[in-house]
Design a protein around this motif. Structure first.
Motif, PDB file in Angstrom:
ATOM      1  N   PHE A 159       0.823  -1.219   0.000  1.00 16.52           N
ATOM      2  CA  PHE A 159       0.000   0.000   0.000  1.00 16.52           C
ATOM      3  C   PHE A 159       0.861   1.274   0.000  1.00 16.52           C
ATOM      4  N   ARG A 160       2.067   1.182  -0.520  1.00 19.09           N
ATOM      5  CA  ARG A 160       2.983   2.317  -0.655  1.00 19.09           C
ATOM      6  C   ARG A 160       3.388   2.956   0.681  1.00 19.09           C
ATOM      7  N   SER A 161       3.009   2.359   1.804  1.00 19.77           N
ATOM      8  CA  SER A 161       3.328   2.977   3.099  1.00 19.77           C
ATOM      9  C   SER A 161       3.726   1.976   4.170  1.00 19.77           C
ATOM     10  N   ILE A 162       3.697   0.684   3.868  1.00 15.54           N
ATOM     11  CA  ILE A 162       4.089  -0.347   4.828  1.00 15.54           C
ATOM     12  C   ILE A 162       5.280  -1.099   4.253  1.00 15.54           C
ATOM     13  N   PHE A 163       6.384  -1.115   4.983  1.00 18.43           N
ATOM     14  CA  PHE A 163       7.614  -1.744   4.525  1.00 18.43           C
ATOM     15  C   PHE A 163       7.901  -2.986   5.374  1.00 18.43           C
ATOM     16  N   LEU A 164       8.133  -4.098   4.695  1.00 16.36           N
ATOM     17  CA  LEU A 164       8.451  -5.351   5.369  1.00 16.36           C
ATOM     18  C   LEU A 164       9.883  -5.739   5.027  1.00 16.36           C
ATOM     19  N   SER A 165      10.698  -5.945   6.066  1.00 16.75           N
ATOM     20  CA  SER A 165      12.076  -6.377   5.865  1.00 16.75           C
ATOM     21  C   SER A 165      12.481  -7.271   7.025  1.00 16.75           C
ATOM     22  N   ASN A 166      13.636  -7.915   6.892  1.00 14.86           N
ATOM     23  CA  ASN A 166      14.096  -8.794   7.963  1.00 14.86           C
ATOM     24  C   ASN A 166      14.607  -8.025   9.178  1.00 14.86           C
ATOM     25  N   GLY A 168      12.558  -5.661  10.470  1.00 11.56           N
ATOM     26  CA  GLY A 168      11.347  -5.202  11.123  1.00 11.56           C
ATOM     27  C   GLY A 168      10.282  -4.749  10.148  1.00 11.56           C
ATOM     28  N   ILE A 169       9.149  -4.384  10.714  1.00 10.98           N
ATOM     29  CA  ILE A 169       8.017  -3.878   9.942  1.00 10.98           C
ATOM     30  C   ILE A 169       7.886  -2.386  10.217  1.00 10.98           C
ATOM     31  N   TYR A 170       7.803  -1.607   9.160  1.00 12.94           N
ATOM     32  CA  TYR A 170       7.688  -0.157   9.285  1.00 12.94           C
ATOM     33  C   TYR A 170       6.293   0.251   8.828  1.00 12.94           C
ATOM     34  N   ILE A 171       5.558   0.906   9.709  1.00 14.39           N
ATOM     35  CA  ILE A 171       4.180   1.294   9.407  1.00 14.39           C
ATOM     36  C   ILE A 171       4.001   2.777   9.705  1.00 14.39           C
ATOM     37  N   PRO A 172       2.985   3.427   9.096  1.00 11.96           N
ATOM     38  CA  PRO A 172       2.722   4.841   9.410  1.00 11.96           C
ATOM     39  C   PRO A 172       2.328   5.000  10.883  1.00 11.96           C
ATOM     40  N   PHE A 173       2.701   6.142  11.446  1.00 16.10           N
ATOM     41  CA  PHE A 173       2.399   6.388  12.856  1.00 16.10           C
ATOM     42  C   PHE A 173       2.222   7.893  13.054  1.00 16.10           C
ATOM     43  N   PRO A 174       1.222   8.306  13.855  1.00 14.85           N
ATOM     44  CA  PRO A 174       0.985   9.746  14.041  1.00 14.85           C
ATOM     45  C   PRO A 174       2.120  10.415  14.809  1.00 14.85           C
ATOM     46  N   LEU A 175       2.423  11.632  14.416  1.00  9.58           N
ATOM     47  CA  LEU A 175       3.415  12.429  15.135  1.00  9.58           C
ATOM     48  C   LEU A 175       2.818  12.950  16.440  1.00  9.58           C
ATOM     49  N   ALA A 176       3.667  13.114  17.432  1.00 10.55           N
ATOM     50  CA  ALA A 176       3.223  13.641  18.722  1.00 10.55           C
ATOM     51  C   ALA A 176       3.230  15.162  18.669  1.00 10.55           C
ATOM     52  N   ASN A 177       2.103  15.743  18.246  1.00  9.30           N
ATOM     53  CA  ASN A 177       1.992  17.195  18.187  1.00  9.30           C
ATOM     54  C   ASN A 177       0.557  17.613  18.521  1.00  9.30           C
ATOM     55  N   VAL A 178       0.306  18.902  18.435  1.00 12.32           N
ATOM     56  CA  VAL A 178      -1.003  19.443  18.816  1.00 12.32           C
ATOM     57  C   VAL A 178      -2.103  18.911  17.908  1.00 12.32           C
ATOM     58  N   GLN A 179      -1.815  18.791  16.608  1.00  8.99           N
ATOM     59  CA  GLN A 179      -2.827  18.301  15.670  1.00  8.99           C
ATOM     60  C   GLN A 179      -3.260  16.882  16.031  1.00  8.99           C
ATOM     61  N   THR A 180      -2.307  16.015  16.314  1.00 10.04           N
ATOM     62  CA  THR A 180      -2.637  14.640  16.674  1.00 10.04           C
ATOM     63  C   THR A 180      -3.400  14.587  17.988  1.00 10.04           C
ATOM     64  N   LEU A 181      -2.972  15.395  18.971  1.00  5.84           N
ATOM     65  CA  LEU A 181      -3.660  15.419  20.265  1.00  5.84           C
ATOM     66  C   LEU A 181      -5.105  15.878  20.105  1.00  5.84           C
ATOM     67  N   SER A 182      -5.323  16.904  19.279  1.00  7.67           N
ATOM     68  CA  SER A 182      -6.687  17.398  19.046  1.00  7.67           C
ATOM     69  C   SER A 182      -7.547  16.320  18.378  1.00  7.67           C
ATOM     70  N   ALA A 183      -6.957  15.602  17.427  1.00  7.89           N
ATOM     71  CA  ALA A 183      -7.700  14.546  16.751  1.00  7.89           C
ATOM     72  C   ALA A 183      -8.056  13.421  17.712  1.00  7.89           C
ATOM     73  N   ILE A 184      -7.136  13.061  18.601  1.00  9.37           N
ATOM     74  CA  ILE A 184      -7.408  11.995  19.571  1.00  9.37           C
ATOM     75  C   ILE A 184      -8.525  12.408  20.532  1.00  9.37           C
ATOM     76  N   ILE A 185      -8.493  13.673  20.972  1.00 10.68           N
ATOM     77  CA  ILE A 185      -9.561  14.166  21.849  1.00 10.68           C
ATOM     78  C   ILE A 185     -10.906  14.115  21.141  1.00 10.68           C
ATOM     79  N   TRP A 236      -0.106  12.031  10.284  1.00 10.11           N
ATOM     80  CA  TRP A 236       0.591  10.765  10.046  1.00 10.11           C
ATOM     81  C   TRP A 236       2.015  10.996   9.547  1.00 10.11           C
ATOM     82  N   GLN A 237       2.907  10.183  10.052  1.00 10.90           N
ATOM     83  CA  GLN A 237       4.293  10.165   9.570  1.00 10.90           C
ATOM     84  C   GLN A 237       4.509   8.842   8.837  1.00 10.90           C
TER      85      GLN A 237
END
Length: 389
Positions: A159-166, A168-185, A236-237
């Motif tokens: 899906f152009r955003s998930i990387f699988l290698s030996n 580890g697995i790299y997946i998108p993850f939200p950045l810790a900032n005000v925008q993410t905190l507001s969305a979580i609330i 998202w990062q």
């Protein structure tokens, strides 16, 4: 005539008290003997008992830890390494319990499905998983799956955003900032509103026998808004592959050890939870199904309002045991090299010779985890019990 006084050795109340005193006294004597032996053995070996080495700033941990949720260096004191292991254990336990619970419900309902293929697939899953050792399954996931992923210089991209290698697995993850905190609330508020709407809809169904189109529309709107917030509100990062240094940057990295342990515990425990769900639903009498259907409720409402609430009375006690088993089984992380509290404690005991102290720390840690889970599940069990009037 005066009634003859009963001798104290024939008085059941006094005898019970005496027996309890004897049992407690025996336990205390045994503990004193064990403690005395421990002290003598320490004295003969020239060792001392104490936990001061954990916070001693002059004693460094002197070993690397692959998975860390907080900053850590080999020059940090031992308490820092123990804290890293504790957080790593909690990450596996909490995530594993949540995933195993939902997967177990799906598989359990699949075993009761009228669809022949779904039922057989769920049965094969349960019988295979429950009858093979967990350690063997962990080895399979680690050596036959996660370590067989492509090398880091040629990762598998989904899906152009998930990387699988030996590595580890790299997946998108939200950045810790005000925008993410507001969305979580906003998501939390939406979840609370949806819960109250769902409760009100349930009351309307019970009292009036209708689902209420307004409540359905409101829940659908909240669901759509939540999806938009997840995809557009969270900052998202996304992981990016740098071809020059041949590394994947940004995003969340799930190491092969963590992914193996989480996958193995989830799939293994879900097989047992599925049987708990199946047996709990089947424990509800057939008359309850027939009565609910006679009221005109469709199959989903029958399960939600009639069958599943009654099945919870039977399901919660064995579910508690499965959650506790998952917590204890997480100590198998040492077999695949994941740095949980048990593995890090082993390393510290080898370096310092404080094996008894570190063993006590591990025992108390798992005891506290299990007591918290048991207390929470016991509270939930009391809330779902029928209240007699």
């Amino acid at each position: 005539m005066n009634a003859e006084k009963t001798p104290f050795w024939r008085d059941s109340r006094i005898v019970k008290v005496i027996i309890q005193i004897l049992v407690v006294s025996t336990i205390l004597v045994l503990m004193a003997i064990f403690w005395n032996n421990l002290v003598n053995n320490f004295r003969q070996l020239g060792l001392t008992f104490g936990f001061g080495f954990i916070v001693d700033p002059d004693l460094n941990s002197r070993f690397n830890i692959g998975d860390t949720l907080i900053p850590y260096q080999p020059t940090d004191p031992y308490y820092r390494a123990i804290l890293v292991g504790l957080l790593n254990s909690l990450r596996v336990m909490i995530t594993g319990i949540i995933l195993a619970f939902f997967l177990g419900i799906i598989i359990g309902l699949g075993r009761l499905s009228n669809n022949w293929l779904v039922q057989k697939m769920a049965t094969v899953y349960v019988e295979t998983i429950r009858n093979t050792p967990l350690l063997l399954q962990l080895f399979f996931w680690y050596f036959a799956v996660f370590l067989k992923f492509p090398k880091i210089d040629d990762p598998l991209i989904l899906f152009r955003s998930i990387f699988l290698s030996n590595q580890g697995i790299y997946i998108p993850f939200p950045l810790a900032n005000v925008q993410t905190l507001s969305a979580i609330i906003a998501l939390l508020l939406g979840g609370i509103i949806a819960f109250f709407i769902w409760q009100r809809q349930t009351q309307v169904i019970i009292q009036q026998g209708v689902t209420g189109k307004f409540y359905n529309i409101a829940l659908i709107v909240i669901g759509l808004l939540s999806i938009l917030i997840i995809f557009l509100g969270l900052d998202w990062q996304f992981p990016i592959y740098d071809s020059q240094i041949k590394r994947i940057q940004d995003g969340l990295n799930l190491s092969p050890e963590f992914a193996t342990l989480l996958t193995g515990l989830t799939i293994y425990t879900a097989g047992f939870i599925a049987e708990v769900v199946r047996s709990g639903i089947q424990s509800v009498s057939k008359g309850q199904w027939e009565a609910a259907e006679a009221l005109g409720l469709n199959s989903s409402l029958v399960m939600r309002l009639v069958i599943f609430p009654q099945a919870l009375w039977v399901m919660i006690p064995p579910l508690t045991s499965e959650f506790l088993n998952l917590v204890k089984n997480s100590s198998l992380a040492v077999a695949i090299g994941y740095n949980d509290i048990y593995a890090i404690s082993n390393t510290i005991s080898n370096q310092t010779g404080k094996s008894v102290e570190m063993l006590l720390i591990v025992m108390v840690t798992y005891l506290v985890f299990n007591l918290i889970i048991s207390s929470g599940m016991n509270w939930l069990n009391r809330t779902v019990q029928l209240k007699e009037k």
